[in-house]
Write a protein that holds these residues in place. Structure first.
Motif, short mmCIF file in Angstrom:
data_model
loop_
_atom_site.label_atom_id
_atom_site.label_comp_id
_atom_site.label_asym_id
_atom_site.label_seq_id
_atom_site.Cartn_x
_atom_site.Cartn_y
_atom_site.Cartn_z
N GLY A 37 -7.71 -104.21 57.64
CA GLY A 37 -8.87 -104.29 58.50
C GLY A 37 -9.72 -105.51 58.21
O GLY A 37 -9.51 -106.22 57.23
N ARG A 38 -10.70 -105.75 59.07
CA ARG A 38 -11.54 -106.93 58.91
C ARG A 38 -12.30 -106.90 57.58
O ARG A 38 -12.46 -107.93 56.93
N ARG A 39 -12.78 -105.71 57.18
CA ARG A 39 -13.51 -105.64 55.93
C ARG A 39 -12.59 -105.98 54.75
O ARG A 39 -12.98 -106.70 53.83
N VAL A 40 -11.36 -105.48 54.79
CA VAL A 40 -10.42 -105.77 53.71
C VAL A 40 -10.08 -107.26 53.69
O VAL A 40 -10.00 -107.88 52.62
N MET A 41 -9.89 -107.87 54.87
CA MET A 41 -9.60 -109.30 54.91
C MET A 41 -10.76 -110.11 54.33
O MET A 41 -10.55 -111.13 53.67
N THR A 42 -11.98 -109.64 54.56
CA THR A 42 -13.13 -110.32 53.97
C THR A 42 -13.09 -110.27 52.46
O THR A 42 -13.33 -111.28 51.78
N TRP A 43 -12.75 -109.11 51.93
CA TRP A 43 -12.68 -108.99 50.47
C TRP A 43 -11.49 -109.75 49.89
O TRP A 43 -11.55 -110.27 48.78
N TYR A 44 -10.40 -109.83 50.64
CA TYR A 44 -9.30 -110.71 50.21
C TYR A 44 -9.80 -112.15 50.07
O TYR A 44 -9.50 -112.84 49.08
N ALA A 45 -10.53 -112.60 51.07
CA ALA A 45 -11.05 -113.97 51.03
C ALA A 45 -11.98 -114.17 49.83
O ALA A 45 -11.93 -115.22 49.16
N ILE A 46 -12.81 -113.18 49.54
CA ILE A 46 -13.69 -113.29 48.37
C ILE A 46 -12.87 -113.37 47.09
O ILE A 46 -13.18 -114.16 46.18
N CYS A 47 -11.82 -112.57 47.01
CA CYS A 47 -10.93 -112.64 45.84
C CYS A 47 -10.36 -114.04 45.67
O CYS A 47 -10.29 -114.57 44.55
N TRP A 48 -9.94 -114.65 46.77
CA TRP A 48 -9.36 -115.99 46.69
C TRP A 48 -10.40 -117.02 46.24
O TRP A 48 -10.09 -117.93 45.45
N VAL A 49 -11.62 -116.90 46.70
CA VAL A 49 -12.66 -117.85 46.29
C VAL A 49 -12.96 -117.71 44.81
O VAL A 49 -13.03 -118.71 44.07
N ILE A 50 -13.13 -116.49 44.34
CA ILE A 50 -13.40 -116.28 42.91
C ILE A 50 -12.21 -116.73 42.07
O ILE A 50 -12.38 -117.32 40.99
N PHE A 51 -11.02 -116.47 42.55
CA PHE A 51 -9.82 -116.93 41.85
C PHE A 51 -9.80 -118.45 41.71
O PHE A 51 -9.49 -118.98 40.63
N ALA A 52 -10.12 -119.16 42.77
CA ALA A 52 -10.13 -120.63 42.71
C ALA A 52 -11.16 -121.12 41.70
O ALA A 52 -10.90 -122.07 40.94
#
Length: 477
Positions: A37-52
């Motif tokens: 869902g859109r909320r999960v995709m948002t949290w995926y994106a946050i994970c990627w930013v913190i990972f970087a």
């Protein structure tokens, strides 16, 4: 320098801690009823930013401490991911079923799961309808979305087709069956994939050292959201092929590898292909030295793996592969969204083949003076950007190669698969989502490549061990 290292260490630990917390929340949100869902995709994106941020901070940590932090962080993320049931896949049901079939002396390629000949092997966990018990309701962790006439609920996807997995993957499924109790096979599958992801980090550190490169680049693999999500959580067998391929690249990294090393590299490369066929993409990058020996060893391993199954079932060893390729649109119906912006639908597959072939030829040529891993990441990255896979776990191969080649920009292409995979939940069509995700990723990679090309060599970049080990030419007198 000491001040930067201190702050880099603090920043790396804090960012890694934040990544663990964000990963836990994302996995908690991403249940069967909300996957993609859109909320999960948002949290995926946050994970990627913190990972970087975390991976960038790791570059400031002293090398010895950074290696320990990378390994411990990677292990922590894998253990964390194992605490949730697989969130975006049900492939592991097929893994467990194929292992069960083999344990009873039946070739896994002989029958589809719903074949009446396998009815005695069915258990209520994978075939709830076999016990006359209706499956759980939608939204339940055990919800079954596959039903067959007269079969009831079947939790294996595509239950009426033969298995698609090559023989080394099937051997892994049999091993998993042998070492895990029936009621804990899912957890065993997650533990196996998590352990292989950590092993891949260790092998990656060795590959980086063999190429004379900074080991801190391994953080881009060990902490990557795709790695802990698709290994420790979703238990995808693809990571076994990544381990074998990294071993191949480590063995061919030497300036003058011996015959024994080349033969061993060929065996490992063949094993990688016999887990999933995708690693075959990087073959041209391995052919600069002793190509006949390497390809011969690889072909021998694949032949030995397939031979008993060919004798037993003949052409059934191909399983559902032709149907899968058609279903996934590789003939042109669903793929090549970016290329369709340039040419018509019918010409897009042809242009894709030409682009991939040209890049493969260029990668083969460049490995005459550059390490094989540099050509490998180029082939894999361009191929992924062209064919635009919707399966995020395919990106494990590209992520490992990007870390080994010190080219983290290619991770953007791997990350693009998640919105494409969740397109139905997001209400966007196949081609439109491919264009929205893969086109920006490809353009950013191109920009980074241009900047790197224009940057003077002394300003950065990984050393080339092949050219570095050649004797310097004599000075003119």
């Amino acid at each position: 320098m000491r001040h930067a290292a201190r702050w880099g260490s603090v920043g790396g630990v804090l960012a890694l801690t934040g990544l663990c917390g964000t990963a836990a929340w994302t996995l908690h949100l991403n249940g069967p009823a909300t996957a993609g869902g859109r909320r999960v995709m948002t949290w995926y994106a946050i994970c990627w930013v913190i990972f970087a941020i975390a991976a960038a901070c790791a570059r400031l940590v002293p090398r010895r401490a950074a290696v320990a932090l990378i390994l411990l962080g990677g292990l922590a993320l894998q253990l964390l991911a194992m605490n949730w049931r697989p969130t975006t896949t049900d492939d592991w049901y097929r893994y467990i079923w194929d292992g069960t079939v083999q344990a009873h002396g039946i070739d896994p390629y002989r029958y589809a799961p719903t074949d009446p000949a396998l009815e005695p092997l069915r258990d209520p966990w994978i075939f709830p309808g076999a016990a006359g018990v209706p499956g759980p309701a939608r939204g339940h962790p055990e919800y079954c979305g596959f039903t067959q006439p007269g079969q009831g609920c079947v939790r294996i996807n595509r239950p009426d087709v033969h298995t698609i997995y090559p023989p080394v993957a099937e051997a892994a499924f049999l091993g998993l069956h042998a070492v895990s109790p029936q009621q804990h096979r899912l957890r065993a599958a997650q533990a196996l994939a998590a352990a292989l992801a950590v092993l891949a980090t260790v092998v990656l550190l060795w590959v980086l050292r063999a190429h004379g490169r900074d080991p801190r680049w391994a953080a881009w693999w060990a902490w990557c959201p795709t790695v802990w999500l698709e290994c420790g959580n979703n238990a995808h067998i693809d990571v076994l092929g990544v381990v074998f391929l990294l071993g191949t690249l480590g063995l061919v990294a030497r300036a003058a590898p011996t015959t024994r090393r080349i033969a061993a590299a060929g065996v490992l490369f063949g094993a990688a292909v016999a887990v999933k066929l995708i690693p075959a993409l990087v073959g041209p990058a391995l052919l600069a030295r002793r190509a006949v020996l390497l390809l011969g060893a690889a072909a021998a391993l694949v032949a030995v793996g397939y031979l008993p199954h060919v004798i037993a079932v003949g052409t059934h060893v191909f399983g559902y592969l032709p149907g899968y390729l058609h279903e996934e649109g590789y003939s042109g119906e669903k793929r090549f969204g970016v290329l369709r912006l340039l040419v018509g639908d019918s010409a897009a597959p042809v242009l894709a083949v030409l682009v991939i072939a040209a890049v493969a030829g260029w990668a083969w040529w460049m490995t005459r003076t550059r390490p094989a891993v540099d050509g490998a990441v180029l082939i894999a990255g361009v191929t992924f950007a062209v064919i635009e896979p919707s399966e995020p776990w395919y990106g494990l191969l590209l992520i490992a190669l990007a870390a080994a080649a010190c080219r983290p920009e290619w991770l953007l292409v791997a990350a693009a698969a998640y919105p494409v995979y969740s397109r139905d939940f997001l209400g966007v069509g196949d081609t439109a989502m491919q264009q929205r995700c893969y086109l920006p990723a490809a353009l950013l990679v191109a920009v980074v490549a241009l900047v790197r090309f224009r940057r003077p060599a002394h300003e950065g970049g990984a050393p080339d061990p092949i050219s570095a080990r050649r004797p310097a030419p004599p000075r003119p007198r």
